[in-house]
Structure formats: structure tokens, C-alpha cells
Design a protein around this motif. Structure first.
Motif, PDB file in Angstrom:
ATOM      1  N   GLU A  96      -8.589  -1.589   4.234  1.00 16.70           N
ATOM      2  CA  GLU A  96      -9.291  -2.445   5.190  1.00 16.70           C
ATOM      3  C   GLU A  96      -9.009  -3.919   4.928  1.00 16.70           C
ATOM      4  OE1 GLU A  96     -13.692  -3.729   6.835  1.00 16.70           O
ATOM      5  OE2 GLU A  96     -13.485  -2.804   4.863  1.00 16.70           O
ATOM      6  N   GLY A  97      -8.941  -4.303   3.642  1.00 15.75           N
ATOM      7  CA  GLY A  97      -8.634  -5.690   3.301  1.00 15.75           C
ATOM      8  C   GLY A  97      -7.258  -6.096   3.778  1.00 15.75           C
ATOM      9  N   PHE A  98      -6.267  -5.225   3.562  1.00 12.45           N
ATOM     10  CA  PHE A  98      -4.918  -5.548   4.035  1.00 12.45           C
ATOM     11  C   PHE A  98      -4.865  -5.565   5.558  1.00 12.45           C
ATOM     12  CE2 PHE A  98      -3.603  -4.531  -0.327  1.00 12.45           C
ATOM     13  CZ  PHE A  98      -2.714  -5.573  -0.552  1.00 12.45           C
ATOM     14  N   LEU A 150       0.810  -1.215   0.000  1.00  9.49           N
ATOM     15  CA  LEU A 150       0.000   0.000   0.000  1.00  9.49           C
ATOM     16  C   LEU A 150       0.844   1.266   0.000  1.00  9.49           C
ATOM     17  CD1 LEU A 150      -2.710  -1.011   2.619  1.00  9.49           C
ATOM     18  CD2 LEU A 150      -3.127  -0.587   0.193  1.00  9.49           C
ATOM     19  N   GLY A 151       2.164   1.131   0.151  1.00 11.38           N
ATOM     20  CA  GLY A 151       3.015   2.290   0.352  1.00 11.38           C
ATOM     21  C   GLY A 151       3.181   3.223  -0.833  1.00 11.38           C
ATOM     22  N   PRO A 152       3.385   2.722  -2.061  1.00  9.13           N
ATOM     23  CA  PRO A 152       3.633   3.628  -3.186  1.00  9.13           C
ATOM     24  C   PRO A 152       2.457   4.567  -3.451  1.00  9.13           C
ATOM     25  CG  PRO A 152       4.287   1.390  -3.745  1.00  9.13           C
ATOM     26  CD  PRO A 152       3.540   1.317  -2.444  1.00  9.13           C
ATOM     27  N   GLU A 153       2.775   5.711  -4.060  1.00  6.25           N
ATOM     28  CA  GLU A 153       1.710   6.649  -4.421  1.00  6.25           C
ATOM     29  C   GLU A 153       0.680   5.974  -5.326  1.00  6.25           C
ATOM     30  OE1 GLU A 153       1.138  11.074  -6.473  1.00  6.25           O
ATOM     31  OE2 GLU A 153       3.134  10.172  -6.274  1.00  6.25           O
ATOM     32  N   ASN A 154       1.172   5.147  -6.253  1.00 11.69           N
ATOM     33  CA  ASN A 154       0.306   4.365  -7.118  1.00 11.69           C
ATOM     34  C   ASN A 154       0.615   2.889  -6.885  1.00 11.69           C
ATOM     35  OD1 ASN A 154      -1.014   6.555  -8.675  1.00 11.69           O
ATOM     36  ND2 ASN A 154       1.091   6.962  -9.336  1.00 11.69           N
ATOM     37  N   PRO A 155      -0.045   2.249  -5.935  1.00  3.36           N
ATOM     38  CA  PRO A 155       0.269   0.847  -5.619  1.00  3.36           C
ATOM     39  C   PRO A 155       0.060  -0.060  -6.829  1.00  3.36           C
ATOM     40  CG  PRO A 155      -1.100   1.832  -3.901  1.00  3.36           C
ATOM     41  CD  PRO A 155      -1.097   2.786  -5.041  1.00  3.36           C
ATOM     42  N   PRO A 179      -9.017   5.266   1.694  1.00  2.00           N
ATOM     43  CA  PRO A 179      -9.758   3.998   1.646  1.00  2.00           C
ATOM     44  C   PRO A 179     -10.051   3.525   0.228  1.00  2.00           C
ATOM     45  CG  PRO A 179     -11.101   5.764   2.591  1.00  2.00           C
ATOM     46  CD  PRO A 179      -9.732   6.310   2.444  1.00  2.00           C
ATOM     47  N   THR A 180      -9.940   4.424  -0.754  1.00  2.00           N
ATOM     48  CA  THR A 180     -10.172   4.026  -2.145  1.00  2.00           C
ATOM     49  C   THR A 180      -8.945   3.380  -2.788  1.00  2.00           C
ATOM     50  OG1 THR A 180      -9.580   6.273  -2.827  1.00  2.00           O
ATOM     51  CG2 THR A 180     -11.927   5.786  -2.542  1.00  2.00           C
ATOM     52  N   ALA A 181      -7.806   3.373  -2.090  1.00  2.00           N
ATOM     53  CA  ALA A 181      -6.583   2.773  -2.647  1.00  2.00           C
ATOM     54  C   ALA A 181      -6.781   1.277  -2.838  1.00  2.00           C
ATOM     55  CB  ALA A 181      -5.406   3.034  -1.720  1.00  2.00           C
ATOM     56  N   ARG A 182      -6.118   0.739  -3.846  1.00  2.00           N
ATOM     57  CA  ARG A 182      -6.142  -0.698  -4.119  1.00  2.00           C
ATOM     58  C   ARG A 182      -4.713  -1.144  -4.412  1.00  2.00           C
ATOM     59  NH1 ARG A 182     -10.373   0.529  -2.548  1.00  2.00           N
ATOM     60  NH2 ARG A 182     -12.464   0.093  -3.393  1.00  2.00           N
ATOM     61  N   SER A 183      -4.395  -2.390  -4.037  1.00  2.00           N
ATOM     62  CA  SER A 183      -3.095  -2.953  -4.363  1.00  2.00           C
ATOM     63  C   SER A 183      -3.221  -4.455  -4.543  1.00  2.00           C
ATOM     64  CB  SER A 183      -2.056  -2.635  -3.277  1.00  2.00           C
ATOM     65  OG  SER A 183      -0.753  -2.994  -3.712  1.00  2.00           O
ATOM     66  N   HIS A 184      -2.260  -5.006  -5.262  1.00  2.00           N
ATOM     67  CA  HIS A 184      -2.296  -6.421  -5.632  1.00  2.00           C
ATOM     68  C   HIS A 184      -2.188  -7.350  -4.433  1.00  2.00           C
ATOM     69  CE1 HIS A 184      -1.248 -10.162  -7.724  1.00  2.00           C
ATOM     70  NE2 HIS A 184      -0.231 -10.268  -6.904  1.00  2.00           N
ATOM     71  N   HIS A 185      -2.976  -8.397  -4.468  1.00  2.00           N
ATOM     72  CA  HIS A 185      -2.769  -9.577  -3.638  1.00  2.00           C
ATOM     73  C   HIS A 185      -3.278 -10.764  -4.423  1.00  2.00           C
ATOM     74  CE1 HIS A 185      -3.264 -12.587  -0.448  1.00  2.00           C
ATOM     75  NE2 HIS A 185      -2.305 -11.919   0.174  1.00  2.00           N
TER      76      HIS A 185
END
Length: 229
Positions: free
Chosen positions: A146-148, A74-79, A132-138
Motif C-alpha cells: 500500500e505504501g508503494f 516489491l518483486g523479489p520473493e524476499n524484497p 500485504p505483509t511484504a516490506r521493502s526498502h525505501h
């Protein structure tokens, strides 16, 4: 055997009136785990961790690595949405966990638990501050903060269970915390059973009445839609 009972406090109960998993929940889960494991610092951490192939030291390292990795995603500006942040993972021995994070064994169990605390603090902070709108790969679905958070708590609870089994400690986490994680990650899990045994069942670690122990399992990290909630 020593017994540790996790009593809900302000950190663990903040989300209890709803189903949202919060940064405070991550903090509470990690603090509870560290508190339980501190009571066994004189034990042999080279024994097997529950039903896992790893020993207790390796399992805590793996847990710390999970928490760090979830924060890093989640860290990068654009995950990244299609792959992991490209850290280099390595194994200290064949069959051991592939980690970025390892603890200095000369620091002993106290140092290992400090590494776990630090990784938990990183995930707590990123969940608290990321949009909260951020998304990242899993691998189990592109997730939001919240998922992470829920995944980090799940890893903390079940791997603390594995380690306390190996070290001879009885430990029971906050059932409200278990319930929020179940609702977020395991939408098909039964809702009429005790929460902690159900979380162990959902991760292939226990049986439930009329439900045998699972041999295959997964969670669902993608954000829930109103239709699926």
C-alpha cells in the motif's frame, strides 16, 4: 489552454469509503495522467516541467522509472530491506534524472506515454498480487505494498502537474485519491483544506492560506500503526 478534469470513476472511487490506497487507485492515477498528456502530443516536450530543472520529456521518463522501480522493489520473493534492487541507473545528460527506464525518442510522445502506461501497469499488478505483509526498502521508510502504491500515485500526480504546467494544460486529479495519499504519506498535513492544493503544498509546489510554500519536505512510507493512524 486546454483543461482536463479528472472525474472519479469505479477505479478512483473504490477506496473512497475508507483510507486504504489500492492497486485500482494506481491504475486510475496513471490512466488519468496519460489521458491528460495525450492531448499535448504536438507540443514541445523539451520545455521545462513546472518548477523542476528537467524538461517535460525527462520528467515523464523519471515518472515511468519511479513506477517501475517501486514495482521492482516489491518483486523479489524476499524484497531487500536495506537497499535498492541493484539495477544500473544512468543519466543521459548532466543534471538529468538518473533512470533505469528511458523511452526511445524516435517513438515520440506517444511512445513515451506507452512507456509510462507499461510502468504503471507493473506497479498496479505487483500491488494487487503481493502479500500485504511484504516490506521493502525505501529511503523514507521500509514500505508495504500500500505504501508503494501511495508513493507511485504521489509521483504520478505531482509530476503530471509539473508536466502539464510546462505544456500549458490545466489538470485536476480526483480529490478522493489525493486525500488517501495525504493520509497515507503525509500524516501531519492539514485535513481542513482542499485536497489537491494540499498535496501540492505538501510537496513544495504551492502555498496554502496561512501556510507558506515548503522549501523542505518528505513523506513517510512506513506502514501506519493503529496508534499513528
Amino acid at each position: 489552454m486546454a483543461e482536463t478534469q479528472d472525474s472519479p470513476d469505479s477505479r478512483g472511487t473504490q477506496g473512497a469509503q475508507g483510507t486504504t490506497v489500492t492497486a485500482d487507485d494506481v491504475d486510475h492515477a496513471v490512466r488519468s495522467a496519460v489521458s491528460a498528456l495525450r492531448g499535448a502530443q504536438d507540443a514541445d516536450w523539451g520545455v521545462g516541467a513546472g518548477s523542476l530543472e528537467w524538461d517535460c520529456w525527462e520528467t515523464v521518463e523519471h515518472l515511468a522509472d519511479d513506477l517501475f522501480s517501486y514495482a521492482a522493489q516489491l518483486g523479489p520473493e524476499n524484497p531487500p530491506l536495506d537497499t535498492h534492487v541493484p539495477f544500473v541507473w544512468s543519466r543521459r545528460k548532466p543534471g538529468g534524472p538518473a533512470n533505469v527506464i528511458f523511452a526511445d525518442r524516435e517513438a515520440g510522445p506517444a511512445g513515451l506515454l506507452q512507456v509510462l502506461e507499461a510502468s504503471g501497469a507493473l506497479l498496479t499488478a505487483i500491488v494487487r498480487t503481493k502479500e500485504p505483509t511484504a516490506r521493502s526498502h525505501h529511503i523514507f521508510g521500509a514500505a508495504d505494498p500500500e505504501g508503494f502504491a501511495a508513493m507511485g500515485i504521489l509521483e504520478t500526480l505531482v509530476h503530471t502537474h509539473d508536466v502539464t504546467e510546462g505544456l500549458g494544460i490545466e489538470w485536476t486529479p480526483d480529490p478522493g485519491l489525493c486525500d488517501r495519499v495525504l493520509r497515507r504519506l503525509f500524516p501531519d498535513a492539514p485535513t481542513d483544506t482542499e485536497r489537491w492544493p494540499t498535496l501540492l503544498w505538501a510537496t513544495g509546489r504551492a502555498e496554502l492560506p496561512d501556510r507558506p510554500r515548503l522549501t523542505k519536505w518528505r513523506w513517510y512510507g512506513a506502514p501506519r500503526t493503529p496508534e499513528s493512524a
